[in-house]
Scaffold this motif. Structure first.
Motif, PDB file in Angstrom:
ATOM      1  N   VAL A  81       0.933   4.317   4.160  1.00 56.88           N
ATOM      2  CA  VAL A  81      -0.424   4.100   4.666  1.00 56.88           C
ATOM      3  C   VAL A  81      -0.595   4.837   5.991  1.00 56.88           C
ATOM      4  O   VAL A  81      -1.646   5.388   6.281  1.00 56.88           O
ATOM      5  N   MET A  82       0.478   4.872   6.778  1.00 59.52           N
ATOM      6  CA  MET A  82       0.408   5.489   8.100  1.00 59.52           C
ATOM      7  C   MET A  82       0.551   7.007   8.072  1.00 59.52           C
ATOM      8  O   MET A  82       0.260   7.663   9.057  1.00 59.52           O
ATOM      9  N   ASP A  83       0.980   7.577   6.952  1.00 59.78           N
ATOM     10  CA  ASP A  83       1.074   9.043   6.897  1.00 59.78           C
ATOM     11  C   ASP A  83      -0.233   9.631   6.366  1.00 59.78           C
ATOM     12  O   ASP A  83      -1.226   8.933   6.214  1.00 59.78           O
ATOM     13  N   ASP A  84      -0.246  10.908   6.086  1.00 56.44           N
ATOM     14  CA  ASP A  84      -1.477  11.595   5.675  1.00 56.44           C
ATOM     15  C   ASP A  84      -2.055  11.084   4.358  1.00 56.44           C
ATOM     16  O   ASP A  84      -3.246  11.231   4.098  1.00 56.44           O
ATOM     17  N   ASN A  85      -1.213  10.497   3.497  1.00 51.04           N
ATOM     18  CA  ASN A  85      -1.698   9.997   2.207  1.00 51.04           C
ATOM     19  C   ASN A  85      -2.615   8.798   2.357  1.00 51.04           C
ATOM     20  O   ASN A  85      -3.527   8.596   1.558  1.00 51.04           O
ATOM     21  N   LYS A  86      -2.342   7.956   3.333  1.00 53.30           N
ATOM     22  CA  LYS A  86      -3.108   6.729   3.601  1.00 53.30           C
ATOM     23  C   LYS A  86      -3.234   5.852   2.356  1.00 53.30           C
ATOM     24  O   LYS A  86      -4.304   5.323   2.051  1.00 53.30           O
ATOM     25  N   LEU A  87      -2.130   5.705   1.630  1.00 50.23           N
ATOM     26  CA  LEU A  87      -2.117   4.910   0.407  1.00 50.23           C
ATOM     27  C   LEU A  87      -1.182   3.716   0.533  1.00 50.23           C
ATOM     28  O   LEU A  87      -0.019   3.867   0.908  1.00 50.23           O
ATOM     29  N   LEU A  88      -1.690   2.535   0.202  1.00 46.66           N
ATOM     30  CA  LEU A  88      -0.847   1.356   0.083  1.00 46.66           C
ATOM     31  C   LEU A  88      -0.471   1.240  -1.385  1.00 46.66           C
ATOM     32  O   LEU A  88      -1.355   1.127  -2.249  1.00 46.66           O
ATOM     33  N   THR A  89       0.817   1.295  -1.691  1.00 48.78           N
ATOM     34  CA  THR A  89       1.284   1.165  -3.070  1.00 48.78           C
ATOM     35  C   THR A  89       1.861  -0.227  -3.256  1.00 48.78           C
ATOM     36  O   THR A  89       2.805  -0.611  -2.564  1.00 48.78           O
ATOM     37  N   LEU A  90       1.292  -0.977  -4.188  1.00 54.92           N
ATOM     38  CA  LEU A  90       1.719  -2.345  -4.451  1.00 54.92           C
ATOM     39  C   LEU A  90       2.778  -2.371  -5.549  1.00 54.92           C
ATOM     40  O   LEU A  90       2.955  -1.397  -6.282  1.00 54.92           O
ATOM     41  N   ALA A  91       3.463  -3.491  -5.673  1.00 52.55           N
ATOM     42  CA  ALA A  91       4.553  -3.633  -6.642  1.00 52.55           C
ATOM     43  C   ALA A  91       4.081  -3.524  -8.091  1.00 52.55           C
ATOM     44  O   ALA A  91       4.878  -3.256  -8.978  1.00 52.55           O
ATOM     45  N   ASN A  92       2.787  -3.697  -8.336  1.00 49.47           N
ATOM     46  CA  ASN A  92       2.257  -3.558  -9.704  1.00 49.47           C
ATOM     47  C   ASN A  92       1.877  -2.114 -10.021  1.00 49.47           C
ATOM     48  O   ASN A  92       1.352  -1.816 -11.071  1.00 49.47           O
ATOM     49  N   GLY A  93       2.142  -1.200  -9.069  1.00 48.79           N
ATOM     50  CA  GLY A  93       1.848   0.214  -9.277  1.00 48.79           C
ATOM     51  C   GLY A  93       0.477   0.633  -8.790  1.00 48.79           C
ATOM     52  O   GLY A  93       0.155   1.823  -8.764  1.00 48.79           O
ATOM     53  N   GLU A  94      -0.340  -0.321  -8.408  1.00 45.56           N
ATOM     54  CA  GLU A  94      -1.688  -0.010  -7.917  1.00 45.56           C
ATOM     55  C   GLU A  94      -1.609   0.651  -6.537  1.00 45.56           C
ATOM     56  O   GLU A  94      -0.761   0.305  -5.714  1.00 45.56           O
TER      57      GLU A  94
END
Length: 135
Positions: A81-94
């Motif tokens: 989330v803190m890098d350029d991708n800004k993505l939170l990846t959850l354990a369900n793959g979302e």
């Protein structure tokens, strides 16, 4: 809170979601995938993350404030989330993308247990305790 008040006075509505990530387990924070039914249950952070990332028509900023010590148990999941991708990846793959009107703030006493990977992704502001007005 000072940031929110200042931005609001400047006409930028600001919402702050404060949590202490050390006050709950990683499962309570991010969520859990039931191994039998494959049902996903959001945790505190994933629920807040969904809420702040909802689209807005207003001129608004939304912040998640992590008020507590940084440790590898919870913060390593935040590196993407803190890098350029800004993505939170959850354990369900979302994957949930942090929107432009949202940001993360981390308020800590020190970074003793933060990894170099985490520190390198953060902007730092140091405030000398003598300037805080605490006695």
């Amino acid at each position: 809170n000072t940031l929110c008040q200042a931005q609001t006075r400047l006409g930028l509505v600001t919402k702050l979601y404060t949590l202490n990530p050390k006050a709950c387990s990683v499962i309570e924070l991010y969520g859990i995938l039931d191994p039998v039914t494959r049902d996903w249950t959001d945790g505190l952070l994933s629920n807040i993350f969904r809420e702040i990332n909802k689209p807005t028509d207003k001129n608004e900023r939304r912040y998640i404030l992590f008020d507590g010590d940084v440790d590898a148990l919870w913060v390593e999941n935040m590196n993407s989330v803190m890098d350029d991708n800004k993505l939170l990846t959850l354990a369900n793959g979302e994957r949930i993308r942090l929107q432009k009107h949202c940001a993360l703030l981390v308020e800590v006493g020190d970074l003793q247990y933060a990894s170099p990977a985490t520190v390198s992704r953060c902007g730092m502001v140091f405030v000398d305790p003598k300037n805080l007005g605490y006695k």
